[in-house]
Scaffold this motif. Sequence first.
Motif, PDB file in Angstrom:
ATOM      1  N   LYS A   8       0.828  -1.211   0.000  1.00  0.00           N
ATOM      2  CA  LYS A   8       0.000   0.000   0.000  1.00  0.00           C
ATOM      3  C   LYS A   8       0.859   1.257   0.000  1.00  0.00           C
ATOM      4  O   LYS A   8       0.540   2.231  -0.670  1.00  0.00           O
ATOM      5  CB  LYS A   8      -0.972  -0.006   1.179  1.00  0.00           C
ATOM      6  CG  LYS A   8      -2.108  -0.983   0.981  1.00  0.00           C
ATOM      7  CD  LYS A   8      -3.130  -0.904   2.085  1.00  0.00           C
ATOM      8  CE  LYS A   8      -4.255  -1.900   1.808  1.00  0.00           C
ATOM      9  NZ  LYS A   8      -5.317  -1.814   2.783  1.00  0.00           N
ATOM     10  N   ARG A  12       0.824   4.063  -2.913  1.00  0.00           N
ATOM     11  CA  ARG A  12       0.620   5.487  -2.627  1.00  0.00           C
ATOM     12  C   ARG A  12       1.749   6.321  -3.223  1.00  0.00           C
ATOM     13  O   ARG A  12       1.514   7.387  -3.803  1.00  0.00           O
ATOM     14  CB  ARG A  12       0.515   5.733  -1.127  1.00  0.00           C
ATOM     15  CG  ARG A  12      -0.865   5.451  -0.558  1.00  0.00           C
ATOM     16  CD  ARG A  12      -1.003   5.984   0.862  1.00  0.00           C
ATOM     17  NE  ARG A  12      -0.125   5.319   1.812  1.00  0.00           N
ATOM     18  CZ  ARG A  12      -0.411   4.194   2.452  1.00  0.00           C
ATOM     19  NH1 ARG A  12      -1.562   3.605   2.244  1.00  0.00           N
ATOM     20  NH2 ARG A  12       0.449   3.672   3.297  1.00  0.00           N
ATOM     21  N   ARG A  74     -10.473   7.515  -7.863  1.00  0.00           N
ATOM     22  CA  ARG A  74     -11.562   6.645  -7.392  1.00  0.00           C
ATOM     23  C   ARG A  74     -11.317   5.205  -7.821  1.00  0.00           C
ATOM     24  O   ARG A  74     -11.498   4.270  -7.053  1.00  0.00           O
ATOM     25  CB  ARG A  74     -12.902   7.126  -7.943  1.00  0.00           C
ATOM     26  CG  ARG A  74     -13.697   7.968  -6.985  1.00  0.00           C
ATOM     27  CD  ARG A  74     -15.146   8.128  -7.411  1.00  0.00           C
ATOM     28  NE  ARG A  74     -15.337   8.535  -8.789  1.00  0.00           N
ATOM     29  CZ  ARG A  74     -15.323   9.785  -9.222  1.00  0.00           C
ATOM     30  NH1 ARG A  74     -15.119  10.765  -8.396  1.00  0.00           N
ATOM     31  NH2 ARG A  74     -15.510  10.054 -10.494  1.00  0.00           N
ATOM     32  N   GLN A  77      -8.482   3.709  -5.792  1.00  0.00           N
ATOM     33  CA  GLN A  77      -8.948   3.432  -4.436  1.00  0.00           C
ATOM     34  C   GLN A  77      -9.836   2.191  -4.410  1.00  0.00           C
ATOM     35  O   GLN A  77      -9.732   1.371  -3.505  1.00  0.00           O
ATOM     36  CB  GLN A  77      -9.705   4.640  -3.870  1.00  0.00           C
ATOM     37  CG  GLN A  77      -9.976   4.521  -2.389  1.00  0.00           C
ATOM     38  CD  GLN A  77      -8.707   4.408  -1.555  1.00  0.00           C
ATOM     39  OE1 GLN A  77      -7.786   5.202  -1.716  1.00  0.00           O
ATOM     40  NE2 GLN A  77      -8.639   3.437  -0.684  1.00  0.00           N
ATOM     41  N   ASN A  81      -9.062  -1.100  -2.266  1.00  0.00           N
ATOM     42  CA  ASN A  81     -10.027  -1.613  -1.308  1.00  0.00           C
ATOM     43  C   ASN A  81     -10.488  -3.034  -1.625  1.00  0.00           C
ATOM     44  O   ASN A  81     -10.777  -3.818  -0.708  1.00  0.00           O
ATOM     45  CB  ASN A  81     -11.247  -0.691  -1.231  1.00  0.00           C
ATOM     46  CG  ASN A  81     -10.914   0.647  -0.622  1.00  0.00           C
ATOM     47  OD1 ASN A  81      -9.920   0.804   0.075  1.00  0.00           O
ATOM     48  ND2 ASN A  81     -11.751   1.645  -0.891  1.00  0.00           N
TER      49      ASN A  81
END
Length: 87
Positions: A8, A12, A74, A77, A81
């Motif tokens: 992660k 990022r 979006r 993400q 997720n």
Amino acid sequence: MDSESVKKAIIRQVIMEANVQNSRHLVEKINENCFDKCIAKPGSSISNGEKTCVTQCMEKYMAAWNLVNQTYMRRVQQEINSGGFSS
């Protein structure tokens, strides 16, 4: 740090670097396209009409970039997720 946290963090970092590169590209495109479109005869100053043209052109590019960037973020993400980036 466990492997999921490392993944992660790397994702990022890649996203941040991509955003910086996209921003640079946006500025280059604005300079190229808006200048060429709005400044017919470069000189020591620009007219009010040229200023208005450049402003409107920049706003158009910024709005489009913001829309694309928000959609991309979006999507990333959602992938994060849902575990779409896991190996």
